[in-house]
Structures are given as C-alpha cells and as structure tokens.
Design a protein around this motif. Sequence first.
Motif, PDB file in Angstrom:
ATOM      1  N   ALA A   2       0.830  -1.208   0.000  1.00 51.34           N
ATOM      2  CA  ALA A   2       0.000   0.000   0.000  1.00 51.34           C
ATOM      3  C   ALA A   2       0.865   1.259   0.000  1.00 51.34           C
ATOM      4  CB  ALA A   2      -0.924  -0.011   1.214  1.00 51.34           C
ATOM      5  N   ALA A   3       1.967   1.232   0.755  1.00 50.47           N
ATOM      6  CA  ALA A   3       2.864   2.393   0.778  1.00 50.47           C
ATOM      7  C   ALA A   3       3.497   2.626  -0.591  1.00 50.47           C
ATOM      8  CB  ALA A   3       3.944   2.189   1.839  1.00 50.47           C
ATOM      9  N   ILE A   4       3.863   1.549  -1.273  1.00 48.38           N
ATOM     10  CA  ILE A   4       4.464   1.693  -2.608  1.00 48.38           C
ATOM     11  C   ILE A   4       3.442   2.241  -3.596  1.00 48.38           C
ATOM     12  CG2 ILE A   4       5.427   0.414  -4.555  1.00 48.38           C
ATOM     13  CD1 ILE A   4       6.750  -1.452  -2.537  1.00 48.38           C
ATOM     14  N   VAL A  20     -10.184 -13.238  -9.506  1.00 48.21           N
ATOM     15  CA  VAL A  20     -11.392 -13.384  -8.689  1.00 48.21           C
ATOM     16  C   VAL A  20     -11.505 -12.249  -7.679  1.00 48.21           C
ATOM     17  CG1 VAL A  20     -12.533 -14.835  -6.962  1.00 48.21           C
ATOM     18  CG2 VAL A  20     -11.532 -15.879  -8.987  1.00 48.21           C
ATOM     19  N   GLY A  21     -10.408 -11.945  -6.996  1.00 48.10           N
ATOM     20  CA  GLY A  21     -10.460 -10.899  -5.980  1.00 48.10           C
ATOM     21  C   GLY A  21     -10.578  -9.505  -6.548  1.00 48.10           C
ATOM     22  N   GLY A  22      -9.827  -9.232  -7.607  1.00 47.00           N
ATOM     23  CA  GLY A  22      -9.874  -7.898  -8.198  1.00 47.00           C
ATOM     24  C   GLY A  22      -8.496  -7.442  -8.622  1.00 47.00           C
ATOM     25  N   ARG A  23      -8.310  -7.286  -9.921  1.00 45.09           N
ATOM     26  CA  ARG A  23      -7.018  -6.839 -10.437  1.00 45.09           C
ATOM     27  C   ARG A  23      -6.810  -5.365 -10.113  1.00 45.09           C
ATOM     28  NH1 ARG A  23      -4.847  -4.558 -15.106  1.00 45.09           N
ATOM     29  NH2 ARG A  23      -6.951  -4.112 -15.868  1.00 45.09           N
ATOM     30  N   GLY A  24      -5.568  -5.022  -9.795  1.00 44.07           N
ATOM     31  CA  GLY A  24      -5.261  -3.637  -9.478  1.00 44.07           C
ATOM     32  C   GLY A  24      -5.627  -3.226  -8.068  1.00 44.07           C
ATOM     33  N   THR A  25      -5.930  -4.190  -7.209  1.00 45.80           N
ATOM     34  CA  THR A  25      -6.249  -3.902  -5.814  1.00 45.80           C
ATOM     35  C   THR A  25      -5.264  -4.639  -4.913  1.00 45.80           C
ATOM     36  OG1 THR A  25      -7.801  -5.758  -5.629  1.00 45.80           O
ATOM     37  CG2 THR A  25      -8.684  -3.649  -6.383  1.00 45.80           C
ATOM     38  N   LYS A  84     -13.922  -7.000 -13.110  1.00 46.14           N
ATOM     39  CA  LYS A  84     -13.248  -6.217 -12.073  1.00 46.14           C
ATOM     40  C   LYS A  84     -13.047  -6.994 -10.781  1.00 46.14           C
ATOM     41  CE  LYS A  84     -14.907  -1.739 -13.731  1.00 46.14           C
ATOM     42  NZ  LYS A  84     -15.642  -0.498 -13.364  1.00 46.14           N
ATOM     43  N   GLY A  85     -13.503  -8.231 -10.731  1.00 47.73           N
ATOM     44  CA  GLY A  85     -13.339  -9.019  -9.523  1.00 47.73           C
ATOM     45  C   GLY A  85     -14.330  -8.633  -8.439  1.00 47.73           C
ATOM     46  N   ILE A  86     -14.196  -9.296  -7.307  1.00 50.85           N
ATOM     47  CA  ILE A  86     -15.124  -9.056  -6.198  1.00 50.85           C
ATOM     48  C   ILE A  86     -14.955  -7.650  -5.635  1.00 50.85           C
ATOM     49  CG2 ILE A  86     -15.733  -9.806  -3.873  1.00 50.85           C
ATOM     50  CD1 ILE A  86     -14.969 -12.634  -4.687  1.00 50.85           C
ATOM     51  N   VAL A  87     -13.717  -7.241  -5.417  1.00 53.18           N
ATOM     52  CA  VAL A  87     -13.479  -5.905  -4.859  1.00 53.18           C
ATOM     53  C   VAL A  87     -13.926  -4.824  -5.837  1.00 53.18           C
ATOM     54  CG1 VAL A  87     -11.711  -4.328  -4.015  1.00 53.18           C
ATOM     55  CG2 VAL A  87     -11.597  -6.735  -3.417  1.00 53.18           C
ATOM     56  N   GLY A  88     -13.654  -5.021  -7.122  1.00 49.04           N
ATOM     57  CA  GLY A  88     -14.094  -4.045  -8.111  1.00 49.04           C
ATOM     58  C   GLY A  88     -15.610  -3.953  -8.191  1.00 49.04           C
ATOM     59  N   MET A  89     -16.289  -5.102  -8.095  1.00 48.75           N
ATOM     60  CA  MET A  89     -17.746  -5.090  -8.109  1.00 48.75           C
ATOM     61  C   MET A  89     -18.291  -4.370  -6.875  1.00 48.75           C
ATOM     62  SD  MET A  89     -20.325  -8.381  -8.127  1.00 48.75           S
ATOM     63  CE  MET A  89     -19.701  -8.899  -6.515  1.00 48.75           C
ATOM     64  N   TRP A  90     -17.679  -4.613  -5.726  1.00 48.08           N
ATOM     65  CA  TRP A  90     -18.113  -3.946  -4.501  1.00 48.08           C
ATOM     66  C   TRP A  90     -17.908  -2.436  -4.601  1.00 48.08           C
ATOM     67  CZ3 TRP A  90     -20.880  -4.137  -0.282  1.00 48.08           C
ATOM     68  CH2 TRP A  90     -20.597  -3.272   0.773  1.00 48.08           C
ATOM     69  N   ASP A  91     -16.760  -2.020  -5.126  1.00 41.60           N
ATOM     70  CA  ASP A  91     -16.508  -0.583  -5.296  1.00 41.60           C
ATOM     71  C   ASP A  91     -17.504   0.040  -6.266  1.00 41.60           C
ATOM     72  OD1 ASP A  91     -14.399  -0.708  -3.543  1.00 41.60           O
ATOM     73  OD2 ASP A  91     -12.868  -0.918  -5.098  1.00 41.60           O
TER      74      ASP A  91
END
Length: 221
Positions: free
Chosen positions: A39-41, A115-120, A163-170
């Motif tokens: 996250a810092a990077i 599955v989780g979300g690319r780019g997250t 967008k994966g699960i996180v992308g769908m949630w966002d």
Amino acid sequence: NGLTDFKDILGFNVQADATRSALFAASAVTLALAVFVTAAIVRSKYGKLLMAVRDAESRTRFLGWRAEDVKLFAFTVSAIMAGLARALYVPQVGIINPGEFEPSNSIEVVIWTAVGGRGTIVGPIIGALLVNAGKSWFTGVLPEFWLFALGGLFVAVTLFLPKGIVGMWDSWRGKAKALRAASLAAEAGADAQEPRPKIVRSAARTPGAWSASDPEPQPAE
C-alpha cells in the motif's frame, strides 16, 4: 522426489503445537507487513510510475523514465515477498518437491487476482481464500476435474466479473453514493422551491392609541 522430513526449525520441533501456532502467527504478521509495504508503494510516486509503465510504457519512456528500472524494482519486491512466503510455507507442510513449480500453481495465482480484483491490494487475498477453499472441497469430491473447474472459473470471471469481487463492490458502493447524492440534491431542490409563509408584522402601538380591534368609544352622558 524432493526435500522431505523437516523435523525442526531453529531448534524447535515443527510438529509441536506451539511451533505450528508460531508459524501461523508469523505468516499472518508477514501478510500484514506485505499489505502495508504494498500500500505504501502504491501511494508513493514510484507507485504512480508502476501504473504508468503498466498502462503506457512507451509514453513513460518518452517522458524520460527508465521502464527497466521500474520493472526491476517491482520484480525484486515481489521476489522478496515470495521468498518469505515460501520460507514460511515449507515448514508447515513438511515437504517441497518439483511439483510445486508446475505452471498450474502460477495459473492459480493469476486466478486469485482475477477473482479478488485486479489492481487492488486486498483483492488477491480474498481471491486466494475463496479459490483455496473451493480447491479443498473440489479436490476431495472430484480431484481429477479440478483443473477444468479452475479454467472454467477463470473464463467465467473474465466474462462476467472483469473487475473481480473488490471491483464489483466498489462499483456498487459508488452507485449507492451517487443515488444518495442525487436524492439529497432532489430534496434540497424541492425545499428551495416551496413558498415560504409570509409573516405580517403589526406596527407597534403607541400608548393610548385607538385600534380597529378595540371597541368604539362611547360619548359621555
């Protein structure tokens, strides 16, 4: 074939419950540190460069940045994290063999991310938990069809959940915020259009002055 019979690590028996608990705790701490560092990077200037190289490498080169250095940094950080993960994985399973380097394992990592979300950052963690939970169940029921199920999962996610699960949630959360903002704006507009009641203030009466609401004075007899 492979390395087996791991009995101790740093003088501690790997089969002991205390050692297993310590390894599990070390894995959790390492995961938390990896998330923090990642996250810092991402939030730093170098993270912006990584995204620029990913999306438009030629333009990044045109601006004067060396894409090779950016990629080397990303590969180095990922290699360090992978090495730490493997160092914690082997003592817990007790064996390491050439089968661990099969392409299917690399494909699983890609599917975790899809599955989780690319780019997250959190997406691959969620994908890893869900896919491995499904793997544990599927390999116990139909082990010979697991690779087919894995390929089908990747195709389904690519087509229906890009967008994966996180992308769908966002996306859902963004739509909910937009609807809430539109509703508040509509309510504010309706309040502004409502006519306000007029307040009529009567003039102050001087002492002894006669008002129309007072009874008419009667002449003295």
